[in-house]
Design an enzyme around this catalytic site. Structure first.
Site, PDB file in Angstrom:
ATOM      1  N   LYS A 134      22.564   9.841 -51.421  1.00  0.00           N
ATOM      2  CA  LYS A 134      22.055   8.701 -52.183  1.00  0.00           C
ATOM      3  C   LYS A 134      22.811   8.560 -53.516  1.00  0.00           C
ATOM      4  O   LYS A 134      23.564   9.472 -53.903  1.00  0.00           O
ATOM      5  CB  LYS A 134      20.551   8.892 -52.386  1.00  0.00           C
ATOM      6  CG  LYS A 134      19.753   8.921 -51.061  1.00  0.00           C
ATOM      7  CD  LYS A 134      18.260   9.082 -51.321  1.00  0.00           C
ATOM      8  CE  LYS A 134      17.454   9.087 -50.028  1.00  0.00           C
ATOM      9  NZ  LYS A 134      15.986   9.122 -50.290  1.00  0.00           N
ATOM     10  N   TYR A 148      14.967   1.138 -44.046  1.00  0.00           N
ATOM     11  CA  TYR A 148      13.610   1.532 -44.469  1.00  0.00           C
ATOM     12  C   TYR A 148      12.575   0.548 -43.937  1.00  0.00           C
ATOM     13  O   TYR A 148      11.634   0.191 -44.646  1.00  0.00           O
ATOM     14  CB  TYR A 148      13.548   1.616 -45.992  1.00  0.00           C
ATOM     15  CG  TYR A 148      14.216   2.851 -46.577  1.00  0.00           C
ATOM     16  CD1 TYR A 148      13.828   4.137 -46.186  1.00  0.00           C
ATOM     17  CD2 TYR A 148      15.212   2.740 -47.536  1.00  0.00           C
ATOM     18  CE1 TYR A 148      14.440   5.272 -46.727  1.00  0.00           C
ATOM     19  CE2 TYR A 148      15.817   3.872 -48.093  1.00  0.00           C
ATOM     20  CZ  TYR A 148      15.423   5.134 -47.682  1.00  0.00           C
ATOM     21  OH  TYR A 148      16.009   6.259 -48.218  1.00  0.00           O
ATOM     22  N   PHE A 178       6.125   0.847 -53.637  1.00  0.00           N
ATOM     23  CA  PHE A 178       7.316   1.432 -54.270  1.00  0.00           C
ATOM     24  C   PHE A 178       8.614   0.951 -53.635  1.00  0.00           C
ATOM     25  O   PHE A 178       9.693   1.375 -54.055  1.00  0.00           O
ATOM     26  CB  PHE A 178       7.239   2.964 -54.264  1.00  0.00           C
ATOM     27  CG  PHE A 178       7.022   3.585 -52.906  1.00  0.00           C
ATOM     28  CD1 PHE A 178       5.752   3.969 -52.497  1.00  0.00           C
ATOM     29  CD2 PHE A 178       8.092   3.788 -52.042  1.00  0.00           C
ATOM     30  CE1 PHE A 178       5.554   4.557 -51.244  1.00  0.00           C
ATOM     31  CE2 PHE A 178       7.904   4.379 -50.798  1.00  0.00           C
ATOM     32  CZ  PHE A 178       6.626   4.757 -50.398  1.00  0.00           C
ATOM     33  N   ARG A 236      16.964  17.998 -41.437  1.00  0.00           N
ATOM     34  CA  ARG A 236      15.706  17.771 -42.175  1.00  0.00           C
ATOM     35  C   ARG A 236      15.295  19.055 -42.899  1.00  0.00           C
ATOM     36  O   ARG A 236      14.840  19.025 -44.035  1.00  0.00           O
ATOM     37  CB  ARG A 236      14.586  17.351 -41.217  1.00  0.00           C
ATOM     38  CG  ARG A 236      14.742  15.987 -40.590  1.00  0.00           C
ATOM     39  CD  ARG A 236      14.457  14.853 -41.530  1.00  0.00           C
ATOM     40  NE  ARG A 236      13.051  14.727 -41.874  1.00  0.00           N
ATOM     41  CZ  ARG A 236      12.577  13.745 -42.632  1.00  0.00           C
ATOM     42  NH1 ARG A 236      13.411  12.818 -43.134  1.00  0.00           N
ATOM     43  NH2 ARG A 236      11.306  13.666 -42.923  1.00  0.00           N
ATOM     44  N   THR A 240      10.225  15.655 -49.267  1.00  0.00           N
ATOM     45  CA  THR A 240      10.530  14.405 -49.971  1.00  0.00           C
ATOM     46  C   THR A 240      10.427  14.562 -51.487  1.00  0.00           C
ATOM     47  O   THR A 240      11.267  14.063 -52.230  1.00  0.00           O
ATOM     48  CB  THR A 240       9.553  13.309 -49.499  1.00  0.00           C
ATOM     49  OG1 THR A 240       9.617  13.218 -48.077  1.00  0.00           O
ATOM     50  CG2 THR A 240       9.909  11.958 -50.112  1.00  0.00           C
ATOM     51  N   ARG A 273      17.177  19.388 -51.682  1.00  0.00           N
ATOM     52  CA  ARG A 273      16.302  18.751 -52.677  1.00  0.00           C
ATOM     53  C   ARG A 273      15.678  19.783 -53.603  1.00  0.00           C
ATOM     54  O   ARG A 273      15.535  19.549 -54.804  1.00  0.00           O
ATOM     55  CB  ARG A 273      15.229  17.942 -51.950  1.00  0.00           C
ATOM     56  CG  ARG A 273      15.788  16.665 -51.286  1.00  0.00           C
ATOM     57  CD  ARG A 273      14.814  16.100 -50.285  1.00  0.00           C
ATOM     58  NE  ARG A 273      15.162  14.748 -49.838  1.00  0.00           N
ATOM     59  CZ  ARG A 273      14.499  14.109 -48.885  1.00  0.00           C
ATOM     60  NH1 ARG A 273      13.477  14.685 -48.272  1.00  0.00           N
ATOM     61  NH2 ARG A 273      14.862  12.879 -48.543  1.00  0.00           N
ATOM     62  N   ASN A 277      15.931  11.780 -54.628  1.00  0.00           N
ATOM     63  CA  ASN A 277      15.960  13.083 -53.960  1.00  0.00           C
ATOM     64  C   ASN A 277      17.251  13.322 -53.170  1.00  0.00           C
ATOM     65  O   ASN A 277      17.265  14.073 -52.194  1.00  0.00           O
ATOM     66  CB  ASN A 277      14.718  13.240 -53.080  1.00  0.00           C
ATOM     67  CG  ASN A 277      14.551  12.072 -52.119  1.00  0.00           C
ATOM     68  OD1 ASN A 277      15.470  11.275 -51.950  1.00  0.00           O
ATOM     69  ND2 ASN A 277      13.403  11.989 -51.476  1.00  0.00           N
ATOM     70  N   HIS A 336      19.186  11.422 -47.616  1.00  0.00           N
ATOM     71  CA  HIS A 336      18.363  10.933 -46.505  1.00  0.00           C
ATOM     72  C   HIS A 336      18.844  11.630 -45.246  1.00  0.00           C
ATOM     73  O   HIS A 336      20.050  11.811 -45.059  1.00  0.00           O
ATOM     74  CB  HIS A 336      18.525   9.415 -46.323  1.00  0.00           C
ATOM     75  CG  HIS A 336      17.972   8.968 -45.002  1.00  0.00           C
ATOM     76  ND1 HIS A 336      16.640   8.688 -44.831  1.00  0.00           N
ATOM     77  CD2 HIS A 336      18.549   8.827 -43.785  1.00  0.00           C
ATOM     78  CE1 HIS A 336      16.432   8.381 -43.552  1.00  0.00           C
ATOM     79  NE2 HIS A 336      17.577   8.456 -42.895  1.00  0.00           N
ATOM     80  N   GLU A 386      19.392   4.037 -37.383  1.00  0.00           N
ATOM     81  CA  GLU A 386      20.057   4.153 -38.685  1.00  0.00           C
ATOM     82  C   GLU A 386      21.584   4.183 -38.529  1.00  0.00           C
ATOM     83  O   GLU A 386      22.306   3.668 -39.382  1.00  0.00           O
ATOM     84  CB  GLU A 386      19.544   5.416 -39.395  1.00  0.00           C
ATOM     85  CG  GLU A 386      18.074   5.264 -39.799  1.00  0.00           C
ATOM     86  CD  GLU A 386      17.393   6.564 -40.161  1.00  0.00           C
ATOM     87  OE1 GLU A 386      18.067   7.619 -40.226  1.00  0.00           O
ATOM     88  OE2 GLU A 386      16.158   6.534 -40.392  1.00  0.00           O
TER      89      GLU A 386
HETATM   90  P1  IDP Z   1      12.055  11.207 -46.437  1.00  0.00           P
HETATM   91  O1  IDP Z   1      13.263  10.679 -47.187  1.00  0.00           O
HETATM   92  O2  IDP Z   1      11.744  12.624 -46.839  1.00  0.00           O
HETATM   93  O3  IDP Z   1      12.127  11.015 -44.943  1.00  0.00           O
HETATM   94  P2  IDP Z   1      10.161   8.965 -46.504  1.00  0.00           P
HETATM   95  O4  IDP Z   1       8.678   9.108 -46.580  1.00  0.00           O
HETATM   96  O5  IDP Z   1      10.773   8.500 -45.230  1.00  0.00           O
HETATM   97  O6  IDP Z   1      10.779  10.374 -46.966  1.00  0.00           O
HETATM   98  O7  IDP Z   1      10.565   7.980 -47.678  1.00  0.00           O
HETATM   99  C1  IDP Z   1      11.870   7.496 -47.797  1.00  0.00           C
HETATM  100  C2  IDP Z   1      12.301   7.542 -49.258  1.00  0.00           C
HETATM  101  O8  IDP Z   1      11.488   6.648 -50.038  1.00  0.00           O
HETATM  102  C3  IDP Z   1      12.098   8.908 -49.935  1.00  0.00           C
HETATM  103  O9  IDP Z   1      13.153   9.809 -49.686  1.00  0.00           O
HETATM  104  C4  IDP Z   1      11.996   8.524 -51.386  1.00  0.00           C
HETATM  105  O10 IDP Z   1      13.280   8.259 -51.958  1.00  0.00           O
HETATM  106  C5  IDP Z   1      11.214   7.212 -51.311  1.00  0.00           C
HETATM  107  N1  IDP Z   1       9.759   7.424 -51.393  1.00  0.00           N
HETATM  108  C6  IDP Z   1       8.942   7.902 -50.415  1.00  0.00           C
HETATM  109  N2  IDP Z   1       7.659   7.966 -50.817  1.00  0.00           N
HETATM  110  C7  IDP Z   1       7.655   7.523 -52.086  1.00  0.00           C
HETATM  111  C8  IDP Z   1       6.592   7.353 -53.065  1.00  0.00           C
HETATM  112  O11 IDP Z   1       5.421   7.630 -52.829  1.00  0.00           O
HETATM  113  N3  IDP Z   1       6.975   6.873 -54.298  1.00  0.00           N
HETATM  114  C9  IDP Z   1       8.269   6.565 -54.591  1.00  0.00           C
HETATM  115  N4  IDP Z   1       9.285   6.704 -53.698  1.00  0.00           N
HETATM  116  C10 IDP Z   1       8.985   7.174 -52.467  1.00  0.00           C
HETATM  117 MG    MG Z   2      12.056   9.254 -43.793  1.00  0.00          MG
END
Ligand code: IDP
Ligand code: MG
Length: 136
Positions: free
Chosen positions: A10, A50, A58, A86, A92, A103, A117, A120, A131
C-alpha cells in the site's frame, strides 16, 4: 494445492521504502513472485477491489489512503500461499498484529480515517482471482 495470491504494498509501504523488505519476507518464506507492477490506484479499481467495503463509513478514508501514492501489485505463487501470506501479513489492526508479522513489525496506528497497514493479501481463492483481474 498450488495457488496464486494477489498482494498490494500500500502507499505507506512504498513511501516508507519498505517494498524490498516486504517482498523479501514473502520470498524468504519460500513463495515465488510471479509478476510485479507499480501503479497509482484509480477509484474504479478500488471500488472493484474493495467491493465488500464500499458501503462502510470508512470507505472514503480507504480511497484517500489508497490513492495517496503509488502502490505495488504482485502475484505470488506457492502451495497454500493464500493462507501463508495472510499469516505473514498479520492482523488488520497494526496495534494488535503479532510481532513477527509484516503489520506487527512495521505498521503503527496513526489515527487516520483508514487503518494504514502496509499490505493487502487475498483471503480466498475467489478473492485472489477477482483481485488479480483488477490489478493485472
Ligand atoms: P484485511 O486487509 O486485513 O483483509 P479488511 O477487513 O478486508 O482487512 O479491510 C480492508 C482494509 O480496509 C484494511 O486493511 C484497512 O486498511 C481498511 N479497514 C478495515 N477495517 C477498517 C476500519 O474499521 N476502519 C478503518 N479502516 C479499515
Ligand atoms: Mg480483506
Amino acid at each position: 494445492m498450488k495457488q496464486t495470491t494477489l498482494i498490494l504494498v500500500k502507499p505507506d509501504g512504498v513511501r516508507r521504502g519498505l517494498v524490498g523488505q516486504i517482498l523479501a519476507r514473502i520470498e524468504a518464506k519460500g513463495y515465488t513472485i510471479e509478476d510485479v507492477r507499480m501503479l497509482t490506484a484509480t477509484e474504479q479499481q478500488l471500488a472493484a477491489h474493495y467491493r465488500e467495503l464500499v458501503d462502510k463509513p470508512f470507505y472514503p478514508g480507504i480511497v484517500e489512503y489508497m490513492t495517496s501514492g503509488p502502490i505495488i501489485a504482485a502475484l505470488v505463487s506457492g502451495h497454500r500461499v493464500i493462507e501463508g501470506v495472510r499469516s505473514l501479513s498479520g492482523a488488520t489492526d497494526p496495534t494488535t498484529a503479532a510481532p513477527g508479522t509484516i503489520r506487527g513489525d512495521f505498521a503503527c496506528d496513526t489515527g487516520t480515517d483508514s487503518i494504514e497497514n502496509l499490505i493487502h493479501s487475498s483471503d480466498s481463492v475467489q478473492s485472489a482471482e477477482h483481485e488479480t483481474s483488477v490489478w493485472f
